[in-house]
Design a protein around this motif. Structure first.
Motif, PDB file in Angstrom:
ATOM      1  N   UNK A 187       0.818  -1.223   0.000  1.00  0.00           N
ATOM      2  CA  UNK A 187       0.000   0.000   0.000  1.00  0.00           C
ATOM      3  C   UNK A 187       0.848   1.268   0.000  1.00  0.00           C
ATOM      4  N   UNK A 188       1.994   1.216   0.661  1.00  0.00           N
ATOM      5  CA  UNK A 188       2.865   2.393   0.682  1.00  0.00           C
ATOM      6  C   UNK A 188       3.371   2.728  -0.717  1.00  0.00           C
ATOM      7  N   UNK A 189       3.771   1.689  -1.459  1.00  0.00           N
ATOM      8  CA  UNK A 189       4.244   1.928  -2.821  1.00  0.00           C
ATOM      9  C   UNK A 189       3.110   2.419  -3.715  1.00  0.00           C
ATOM     10  N   UNK A 190       1.929   1.828  -3.566  1.00  0.00           N
ATOM     11  CA  UNK A 190       0.779   2.256  -4.372  1.00  0.00           C
ATOM     12  C   UNK A 190       0.379   3.689  -4.054  1.00  0.00           C
ATOM     13  N   UNK A 191       0.597   4.098  -2.825  1.00  0.00           N
ATOM     14  CA  UNK A 191       0.301   5.490  -2.448  1.00  0.00           C
ATOM     15  C   UNK A 191       1.155   6.453  -3.267  1.00  0.00           C
ATOM     16  N   UNK A 192       2.419   6.090  -3.469  1.00  0.00           N
ATOM     17  CA  UNK A 192       3.315   6.959  -4.232  1.00  0.00           C
ATOM     18  C   UNK A 192       3.082   6.851  -5.733  1.00  0.00           C
ATOM     19  N   UNK A 193       2.695   5.645  -6.190  1.00  0.00           N
ATOM     20  CA  UNK A 193       2.436   5.457  -7.619  1.00  0.00           C
ATOM     21  C   UNK A 193       1.487   4.282  -7.810  1.00  0.00           C
ATOM     22  N   UNK A 194       0.204   4.544  -8.068  1.00  0.00           N
ATOM     23  CA  UNK A 194      -0.755   3.450  -8.271  1.00  0.00           C
ATOM     24  C   UNK A 194      -0.403   2.549  -9.452  1.00  0.00           C
ATOM     25  N   UNK A 195       0.439   3.036 -10.365  1.00  0.00           N
ATOM     26  CA  UNK A 195       0.824   2.263 -11.539  1.00  0.00           C
ATOM     27  C   UNK A 195       2.248   1.736 -11.423  1.00  0.00           C
TER      28      UNK A 195
END
Length: 290
Positions: A187-195
């Motif tokens: 979720x932390x990575x998706x927060x910075x870039x959903x793609x």
């Protein structure tokens, strides 16, 4: 080897535990690829049952792998097409009679014979409680009707060492069946870039082609965009992706110009450097053959 090979990537929404339905879908698309002149068709990872290892039926279906592999051999012979039927989960007895599950890819020739196989080495973290790695087995290239080929599976893509070992063994094309989703990150990575996972794939596939002077055939599962990436593609150095699907279901047939490998090698001389006596990474990889 002819400089142009006509190849197909196939992707669809794989139904969990619907092994017969998924097999029928695969065969339908393989026939479509053959009708469009493809010399090779590649399917996604986990294409028969999906990824549901906590369901007891998944393990039971893994025991049926040999039947479906034989079916693909017959289809390849009938259609005169080479196949990499994604990956097939195989169940084996371990040295202490424990049950081991391997994630295996096969290269089937256009006469129905199996020319080579590969068991996934780099197991994705959530897979590790369920699958067994091929461990210290070598990455070996395979002579096929479309040229010298290497097989990798999904998370192997993240390891340049796997490519280098195949290239050192003379592979020109690396085939990668995959079940890679947009939610394979935190979720932390998706927060910075959903793609972020799409970025991972698009950048890494092209980079691997340039840094290894090879072509890549990448086949991923497809379906609703919140759960599947698709992005099945054929990628080459110099030009990048020559075909790239979205998350739609279907088959993409494209001409793969392997002459670009010669152009890239003359420019970058990667294989020349790998083949030199005393190559400074020889402690890890064998020398380039032929």
């Amino acid at each position: 080897m002819a400089p142009i090979r006509r190849v197909a990537t196939i992707q669809w929404h794989i139904k969990e535990l619907a092994i017969e339905e998924n097999h029928d879908t695969a065969c339908k698309y393989i026939r479509q690829a053959a009708a469009d002149g493809a010399e090779l068709a590649v399917l996604p990872e986990y294409h028969l049952s999906g990824w549901v290892p906590d369901d007891p039926r998944w393990g039971i279906q893994a025991g049926e792998a040999a039947k479906y592999l034989a079916n693909y051999q017959s289809l390849a012979k009938e259609l005169k097409i080479c196949l990499v039927p994604g990956t097939i989960i195989e169940k084996h007895a371990g040295p202490n009679e424990e049950i081991l599950f391997y994630n295996a890819a096969y290269f089937i020739s256009n006469d129905g014979t199996i020319l080579g196989s590969y068991r996934k080495k780099n197991i994705w973290h959530p897979e590790r409680p369920h699958l067994t790695s091929s461990g210290q087995e070598r990455h070996d290239a395979i002579d096929t009707p479309i040229g010298r080929v290497g097989l990798l599976i999904c998370w192997d893509l993240a390891f340049p060492e796997a490519f280098r070992e195949l290239i050192a063994d003379g592979a020109d094309i690396v085939i990668i069946p995959t079940f890679w989703t947009p939610n394979d990150t935190s979720p932390q990575a998706l927060h910075h870039n959903p793609d972020s996972e799409a970025l991972f794939l698009s950048s890494t596939l092209t980079s691997r082609c340039f840094e290894n002077t090879c072509g890549i055939i990448f086949a991923n599962a497809a379906g609703p965009k919140e759960s599947f990436l698709g992005m099945s593609q054929v990628t080459l150095p110099i030009v990048g992706p020559v075909s790239k699907m979205g998350n739609e279901e279907g088959v993409s047939v494209v001409d793969m110009d392997l002459g670009l490998l010669d152009i890239a090698e003359k420019n970058y001389k990667v294989r020349q450097d790998i083949g030199k006596e005393g190559w400074h990474y020889v402690y890890r990889h064998s020398s380039l053959q032929g």
